[in-house]
Write an enzyme that holds these catalytic residues in place. Sequence first.
Site, PDB file in Angstrom:
ATOM      1  N   ASP A  13       0.774  -1.245   0.042  1.00  0.00           N
ATOM      2  CA  ASP A  13      -0.139   0.141   0.080  1.00  0.00           C
ATOM      3  C   ASP A  13       0.934   1.249   0.028  1.00  0.00           C
ATOM      4  O   ASP A  13       0.665   2.265  -0.797  1.00  0.00           O
ATOM      5  CB  ASP A  13      -0.844   0.139   1.149  1.00  0.00           C
ATOM      6  N   ARG A  93      -0.972   5.589  16.733  1.00  0.00           N
ATOM      7  CA  ARG A  93      -1.186   6.502  15.748  1.00  0.00           C
ATOM      8  C   ARG A  93      -0.880   7.779  16.060  1.00  0.00           C
ATOM      9  O   ARG A  93      -0.210   8.550  15.287  1.00  0.00           O
ATOM     10  CB  ARG A  93      -2.515   6.408  15.135  1.00  0.00           C
ATOM     11  N   ASP A 122      -7.770   4.541  11.047  1.00  0.00           N
ATOM     12  CA  ASP A 122      -6.357   5.101  11.202  1.00  0.00           C
ATOM     13  C   ASP A 122      -6.149   6.318  10.513  1.00  0.00           C
ATOM     14  O   ASP A 122      -5.494   7.034  10.862  1.00  0.00           O
ATOM     15  CB  ASP A 122      -5.330   3.837  10.427  1.00  0.00           C
ATOM     16  N   SER A 174      -4.839  -8.626   6.724  1.00  0.00           N
ATOM     17  CA  SER A 174      -4.399  -7.213   7.067  1.00  0.00           C
ATOM     18  C   SER A 174      -3.796  -7.200   8.473  1.00  0.00           C
ATOM     19  O   SER A 174      -4.542  -7.371   9.370  1.00  0.00           O
ATOM     20  CB  SER A 174      -5.059  -6.240   6.625  1.00  0.00           C
TER      21      SER A 174
HETATM   22  N1  ARG Z   1      -9.729  -2.015  14.166  1.00  0.00           N
HETATM   23  C1  ARG Z   1      -8.452  -1.757  14.778  1.00  0.00           C
HETATM   24  C2  ARG Z   1      -8.394  -0.315  15.090  1.00  0.00           C
HETATM   25  O1  ARG Z   1      -9.184   0.382  14.442  1.00  0.00           O
HETATM   26  C3  ARG Z   1      -7.269  -2.234  14.098  1.00  0.00           C
HETATM   27  C4  ARG Z   1      -6.988  -1.684  13.072  1.00  0.00           C
HETATM   28  C5  ARG Z   1      -5.641  -2.557  12.253  1.00  0.00           C
HETATM   29  N2  ARG Z   1      -5.229  -2.035  11.160  1.00  0.00           N
HETATM   30  C6  ARG Z   1      -4.833  -2.979  10.164  1.00  0.00           C
HETATM   31  N3  ARG Z   1      -4.117  -2.467   9.125  1.00  0.00           N
HETATM   32  N4  ARG Z   1      -4.933  -4.103  10.099  1.00  0.00           N
HETATM   33  O2  ARG Z   1      -7.706   0.268  15.919  1.00  0.00           O
END
Ligand code: ARG
Length: 397
Positions: A13, A93, A122, A174
């Site tokens: 990505d 983040r 994210d 992922s």
């Molecule tokens: N759902 C979780 C969150 O919003 C995890 C996101 C994970 N991202 C990924 N690229 N797998 O914090």
Amino acid sequence: MDKVILAYSGGLDTSVCLKWLQEKCNLEVVTFSAELGQGLDFDELRRKALDTGASKAYIEDLQEKFVREYVFPSLKANAIYEDRYLLGTAIGRPLIAKRLVEIAEMEGAKVIAHGCTGKGNDQIRFEVGVASLNPELKVIAPLREWSLGSREEEIDYAKTHNIPISATRENPYSIDKNLWGVSIECGALEDPWVEPAPEVYLLTADPGQAPSEPTYLEIYFEEGLPRKLNGEDYSGVELIARLNEVGGKNGIGRVDMVEDRRLGIKSREIYENPSGTILYRAREELEALTLDREMLHFKKLISRKYGELIYDGLWFSPLRESLDAFVNESQKNVTGTVRLKLCQGRCEVAGRKSPYSLYDERLSTYGAEDAFDHQAAKGFIDLWGLPMKIRAMRQKK
Ligand code: ARG
């Protein structure tokens, strides 16, 4: 040429984003990658970024900062989302957003970019974080603007642009990983009825296959934070890494949940957080011993709100800072030792002690040393139940 700072993991990505920012936006791309405990190969990552066309690649080990300024405050708050998620991905983040802003300011760049899609949380965390710290910066999210869409088309784009992709391990899931946990989604997991295949899990043993002999741990906390493990001093980073190891071996910290994303979508998530599960469990016991009832009950409300703030990308907000002040004050006496027993996915308390313990054996005992005033109980109950008694008498009439 204007510069953009791209949050870069080296995966498909963000590699595709790198090329696209040069090609479509005519920007000079500087990449930034943060080591948060996922285990980056710095040399390989730098080579990859430069080979893909970056003019400069920042790669920084931020684990210590991550633990001290982000993980530990959220641990002290017992932050949690929808009763299960310990926020492993979410809590990383704001730190990445902050470094992106600082690097943009250093480099004189006016734009920041990330590789998140338009469906997840994210993107919110990055962009709200950036906006909170420097409202002048612009953000570009190539994967959100770009109409290419599918994975196959992305791979085609990568191939025609000579982007080195590691075709060797085509992972169907992922995955986001750092010291504080692993988040796994997509692929077969998108059907919430399907049980995760054994190979989905990266950190934890299957509880059923884990040793049947229990492992005992003693964790010493000072003002709410873990300082020693089995009598030995540990830095935060070392302690978390060690607990991930021991906990993982004993099958601790797996979560399979359907969660509500900020944008209204429900999504099925698999999490692994051995260290967090152990530390939350231990802290719960220590707080039960050292905090009075009002504080203990009120703090549970804070855990939920604090968790939502992290989840929703509002780390850099006045409410989070104010809650930190409350939480820090609440932890002054949360000092002591908790003894835990780990076995086949279970993490149970075996004992707890504290110099600030509010537990008074003379009050709780049913033995001869009982110092509790039993007569005082009667007066209390009469008054406590008085409103209900009056109501019952009215109803009888
Ligand atoms: N759902 C979780 C969150 O919003 C995890 C996101 C994970 N991202 C990924 N690229 N797998 O914090």
